[in-house]
Scaffold this motif. Structure first.
Motif, PDB file in Angstrom:
ATOM      1  N   ILE A  30       0.855  -1.193   0.000  1.00  0.00           N
ATOM      2  CA  ILE A  30       0.000   0.000   0.000  1.00  0.00           C
ATOM      3  C   ILE A  30       0.887   1.238   0.000  1.00  0.00           C
ATOM      4  CG2 ILE A  30      -1.787   1.278   1.262  1.00  0.00           C
ATOM      5  CD1 ILE A  30      -2.672  -1.381  -0.181  1.00  0.00           C
ATOM      6  N   HIS A  31       0.566   2.169  -0.860  1.00  0.00           N
ATOM      7  CA  HIS A  31       1.349   3.393  -1.058  1.00  0.00           C
ATOM      8  C   HIS A  31       1.313   4.260   0.201  1.00  0.00           C
ATOM      9  CE1 HIS A  31       2.685   7.162  -2.800  1.00  0.00           C
ATOM     10  NE2 HIS A  31       3.022   6.505  -3.886  1.00  0.00           N
ATOM     11  N   GLY A  32       2.486   4.679   0.656  1.00  0.00           N
ATOM     12  CA  GLY A  32       2.578   5.526   1.843  1.00  0.00           C
ATOM     13  C   GLY A  32       1.790   6.818   1.703  1.00  0.00           C
ATOM     14  N   GLY A  33       1.747   7.365   0.505  1.00  0.00           N
ATOM     15  CA  GLY A  33       0.993   8.598   0.277  1.00  0.00           C
ATOM     16  C   GLY A  33      -0.497   8.405   0.494  1.00  0.00           C
ATOM     17  N   PHE A  34      -0.997   7.230   0.159  1.00  0.00           N
ATOM     18  CA  PHE A  34      -2.410   6.943   0.391  1.00  0.00           C
ATOM     19  C   PHE A  34      -2.689   6.901   1.890  1.00  0.00           C
ATOM     20  CE2 PHE A  34      -5.895   3.928   1.128  1.00  0.00           C
ATOM     21  CZ  PHE A  34      -6.904   4.591   0.439  1.00  0.00           C
TER      22      PHE A  34
END
Length: 183
Positions: A30-34
């Motif tokens: 899962i993308h850290g930015g999300f």
């Protein structure tokens, strides 16, 4: 009329969301930015619930991604007001994930968002204080005070007008850097 003080429990917010493939980065995690976006949303919800006002993010203190989050896991974000200033609040956040098949949970990160309450004209506006009812709440409030003091010291110590290079050269001896100072 807004009350002058509120209990921490009255503003706590918890959200749980299923992690989908569309939330992942190129490595399949899962993308850290999300996750940061979700954290900002829950910090806003918690701060707004406490203050009764629209709130903006003033700063984010230290986000360490300690465990990756996999597609298909449930992510739970918990937020509570740890500290109240005159117009600002420090919102403590915790992010955990759960593997739905195994039931295994893991801590993914924690962070502190400083949020500022705004009135209808966009000016900072006072927020209710906190009623602290446990050692944990007192510890979190005190930690926020110390963190603010340390931040002020760090900022002044590295001010470009007062910074002394010689005080820090020893830090570079074992670093992955090379100094070629052109005076």
């Amino acid at each position: 009329m807004m009350s002058n003080f509120k209990y921490v429990k009255d503003s706590q917010v918890v959200i749980t969301q299923l992690m989908l493939p569309s939330h992942s980065n190129f490595s399949g995690k899962i993308h850290g930015g999300f996750i940061l976006n979700l954290m900002d949303q829950i910090a806003f919800a918690c701060a707004s619930k406490h203050s009764g006002q629209y709130c903006v993010t003033a700063s984010v203190n230290k986000v360490d991604f300690v465990n990756p989050i996999e597609v298909g896991e449930l992510v739970t974000l918990k937020a509570s007001v740890n500290f109240t200033g005159r117009t600002s609040m420090v919102i403590g956040l915790r992010v955990d994930s759960e593997n739905i098949r195994t039931g295994e949970t893991k801590h993914c990160n924690s962070s502190y968002f400083t949020m500022v309450a705004k009135d209808e004209d966009g000016n900072s506006t006072p927020v209710p204080g906190l009623i602290l009812t446990s050692k944990a709440e007192i510890r979190r409030f005190a930690r926020s005070i110390i963190r603010q003091q340390e931040s002020k010291n760090r900022t002044s110590r590295f001010d470009k007008n007062t910074f002394k290079i010689d005080d820090y050269l020893s830090y570079f001896e074992e670093s992955n850097s090379k100094i070629e100072l052109n005076l």
